[in-house]
Design an enzyme around this catalytic site. Structure first.
Site, PDB file in Angstrom:
ATOM      1  N   HIS A 138       0.872  -1.197   0.000  1.00 20.54           N
ATOM      2  CA  HIS A 138       0.000   0.000   0.000  1.00 20.54           C
ATOM      3  C   HIS A 138       0.905   1.242   0.000  1.00 20.54           C
ATOM      4  O   HIS A 138       0.949   1.997   0.969  1.00 20.54           O
ATOM      5  CB  HIS A 138      -0.907  -0.040   1.232  1.00 20.54           C
ATOM      6  CG  HIS A 138      -2.105   0.862   1.147  1.00 20.54           C
ATOM      7  ND1 HIS A 138      -2.402   1.636   0.040  1.00 20.54           N
ATOM      8  CD2 HIS A 138      -3.092   1.132   2.058  1.00 20.54           C
ATOM      9  CE1 HIS A 138      -3.511   2.320   0.264  1.00 20.54           C
ATOM     10  NE2 HIS A 138      -3.946   2.032   1.474  1.00 20.54           N
ATOM     11  N   ARG A 295      -3.123  11.843   2.356  1.00 25.90           N
ATOM     12  CA  ARG A 295      -3.236  10.996   1.160  1.00 25.90           C
ATOM     13  C   ARG A 295      -3.439  11.885  -0.071  1.00 25.90           C
ATOM     14  O   ARG A 295      -2.807  11.690  -1.101  1.00 25.90           O
ATOM     15  CB  ARG A 295      -4.427  10.029   1.298  1.00 25.90           C
ATOM     16  CG  ARG A 295      -4.234   8.894   2.282  1.00 25.90           C
ATOM     17  CD  ARG A 295      -3.232   7.854   1.796  1.00 25.90           C
ATOM     18  NE  ARG A 295      -3.601   7.269   0.514  1.00 25.90           N
ATOM     19  CZ  ARG A 295      -4.428   6.228   0.345  1.00 25.90           C
ATOM     20  NH1 ARG A 295      -4.948   5.636   1.392  1.00 25.90           N
ATOM     21  NH2 ARG A 295      -4.703   5.768  -0.862  1.00 25.90           N
TER      22      ARG A 295
HETATM   23  N1  NVA Z   1      -4.496  -3.759   5.493  1.00 20.02           N
HETATM   24  C1  NVA Z   1      -5.766  -3.141   5.184  1.00 20.02           C
HETATM   25  C2  NVA Z   1      -5.562  -1.718   4.776  1.00 20.02           C
HETATM   26  C3  NVA Z   1      -6.828  -0.978   4.471  1.00 20.02           C
HETATM   27  C4  NVA Z   1      -6.591   0.389   3.978  1.00 20.02           C
HETATM   28  C5  NVA Z   1      -6.465  -3.926   4.083  1.00 20.02           C
HETATM   29  O1  NVA Z   1      -5.792  -4.355   3.149  1.00 20.02           O
HETATM   30  O2  NVA Z   1      -7.678  -4.109   4.169  1.00 20.02           O
HETATM   31  N1   CP Z   2      -6.400   3.818   4.136  1.00 21.89           N
HETATM   32  C1   CP Z   2      -7.105   3.494   3.041  1.00 21.89           C
HETATM   33  O1   CP Z   2      -6.560   3.109   1.993  1.00 21.89           O
HETATM   34  O2   CP Z   2      -8.443   3.706   3.181  1.00 21.89           O
HETATM   35  P1   CP Z   2      -9.588   3.230   2.185  1.00 21.89           P
HETATM   36  O3   CP Z   2      -9.627   1.741   2.224  1.00 21.89           O
HETATM   37  O4   CP Z   2     -10.838   3.865   2.730  1.00 21.89           O
HETATM   38  O5   CP Z   2      -9.267   3.727   0.805  1.00 21.89           O
END
Ligand code: NVA
Ligand code: CP
Length: 311
Positions: A138, A295
Site C-alpha cells: 500500500h 493521502r
Molecule cells: N491492510 C488493510 C488496509 C486498508 C486500507 C487492508 O488491506 O484491508
Molecule cells: N487507508 C485506506 O486506503 O483507506 P480506504 O480503504 O478507505 O481507501
C-alpha cells in the site's frame, strides 16, 4: 497499426521501491508545497484536460476520495470503474482492459487483490499506473504516513516505527520504507501472523527487529502504528484472527512505553476496541486525521511527478 509499441519512458508506482530515496523525498517535499497552495486557496492545475481512470476491485473511502478530489482540484477528469460495473467483473482479461483504457486516459490508479494483477495491467499500459492497494503493498498510504511524520517530527531517518499487527500490505510497505529512508521497524504480531521469510530476505537488522511482546516492541518508538486485524480479502479468517490478536490492541500503556512525543497512526478504517483503544486513536498522540488528509496532498505530488517529472 494494430499493436503500437508501449511508450518506453513511462514510470509506474506499483511498489514504494519503484522510486529512489531521492525521488520519494522529492515527492514529499512537493506534497508540502501543493498542500500549502491548497490551504491558501491557490489553484494548482497541472492536470488541465487530463483524465485519471480508477479501478476498484476492493472497497475504499479514503483512496477514492483523495484521488478523485485531488485530480479534480488539479483541473482533470476522473473515471471510476469497479468490478461490479465494468467488464472486469465478467472476466475480461486485465491485460485487455489495460490495452483499451490506457489508449484513452493519461493515468490509472488500481486497487486490487494480487500484485501480479496490478503488474499485468502495468505491463500492457501506455500510461503510468499507481498501486492504490494490493494484498502485498500500500505505497500511497506509506507516502502519506511519512509526510505526516515529517510534518510533525521532522526527518524519519534513524527513527523507530513500531508496527503492531499482522504481516500485510502495510507492514511490508513500512519495511520497504525503512530500507529506503533508513529507519527501523519494530514488528510485533501473534505467532501465526509473522512476516514471510521470503519477503524479508536480505532486510538488515538495522531496518527490522521482530518482537513477541507488543509492550517491548513499543519501547523507545517514535511512532506506533497498527491496522485492522483482518485485511480486505481475508474475511474468512476473521473469527480466528480476533482470537489470535486479542492481546495486540494498541492501548495507552503501550504508548507510554514509547518516546514521550511518540505519534500514533492508523491507515483507517479503524475498529475501536479491537486493534486500538478509543483512548489512543482519539487521544493527543494520534495524528490519524492528518494522515488521512495527507493521502490527497501526497498523491497530487505523485501524479504530477509521474506525468511531468520534477517541477
Ligand atoms: N491492510 C488493510 C488496509 C486498508 C486500507 C487492508 O488491506 O484491508
Ligand atoms: N487507508 C485506506 O486506503 O483507506 P480506504 O480503504 O478507505 O481507501
Amino acid at each position: 497499426m494494430q499493436n503500437e509499441p508501449t511508450p518506453l519512458n513511462i514510470r509506474h508506482f506499483l511498489r514504494l521501491d519503484d522510486f529512489s530515496k531521492e525521488e520519494i523525498l522529492y515527492v514529499l517535499d512537493r506534497a508540502k508545497y501543493i498542500k500549502q497552495k491548497f490551504k491558501n486557496f491557490e489553484p494548482h492545475m497541472p492536470m488541465h484536460d487530463r483524465t485519471l481512470a480508477m479501478i476498484f476491485e476492493k472497497a475504499s473511502t479514503r483512496t477514492r476520495v483523495s484521488f478523485e478530489a485531488g485530480f479534480y482540484q488539479m483541473g482533470g477528469y476522473v473515471i471510476n470503474l469497479t468490478s461490479g460495473d465494468s467488464q472486469l467483473g465478467r472476466s475480461e482479461p486485465i491485460e485487455d482492459t489495460a490495452r483499451v483504457i490506457t489508449r484513452m486516459v493519461d493515468l490509472v490508479m488500481i486497487r486490487t487483490f494480487g500484485q501480479d494483477r496490478l503488474e499485468a495491467f502495468a505491463k500492457h499500459s501506455r500510461v503510468p499506473v499507481i498501486n492504490g492497494l494490493t494484498n502485498e503493498f500500500h505505497p500511497c498510504q506509506i507516502l502519506a504516513d511519512i509526510l505526516t511524520f515529517v510534518e510533525n517530527r521532522g526527518s524519519i531517518e534513524n527513527k523507530i516505527v513500531t508496527w503492531i499487527g499482522d504481516e500485510n500490505n502495510m507492514s511490508y510497505t513500512w519495511i520497504q520504507a525503512a530500507e529506503l529512508l533508513n529507519f527501523k521497524v519494530h514488528f510485533c504480531a501473534p505467532e501465526n501472523y509473522q512476516l514471510k521469510p521470503e519477503r524479508i530476505a536480505g532486510v538488515s537488522p538495522d531496518h527490522l527487529k521482530i518482537f513477541k511482546d507488543p509492550y517491548e516492541a513499543c519501547a523507545g518508538a517514535d511512532l506506533v502504528t497498527t491496522d485492522v486485524w483482518t485485511s480486505m480479502g481475508y474475511e474468512a479468517e476473521n473469527q480466528e484472527r480476533h482470537k489470535a490478536f486479542a492481546n495486540f490492541c494498541v492501548n495507552q500503556d503501550m504508548m507510554n512505553r514509547a518516546k514521550p512525543d511518540a505519534l500514533f497512526m492508523h491507515c483507517l478504517p479503524a475498529h475501536r476496541g479491537e486493534e486500538v483503544t478509543a483512548e489512543v486513536i482519539d487521544g493527543p498522540q494520534s495524528v490519524v486525521w492528518s494522515e488521512a488528509e495527507n493521502r490527497m496532498h501526497v498523491q497530487k505530488a505523485l501524479m504530477e511527478f509521474l506525468l511531468f517529472g520534477k517541477q
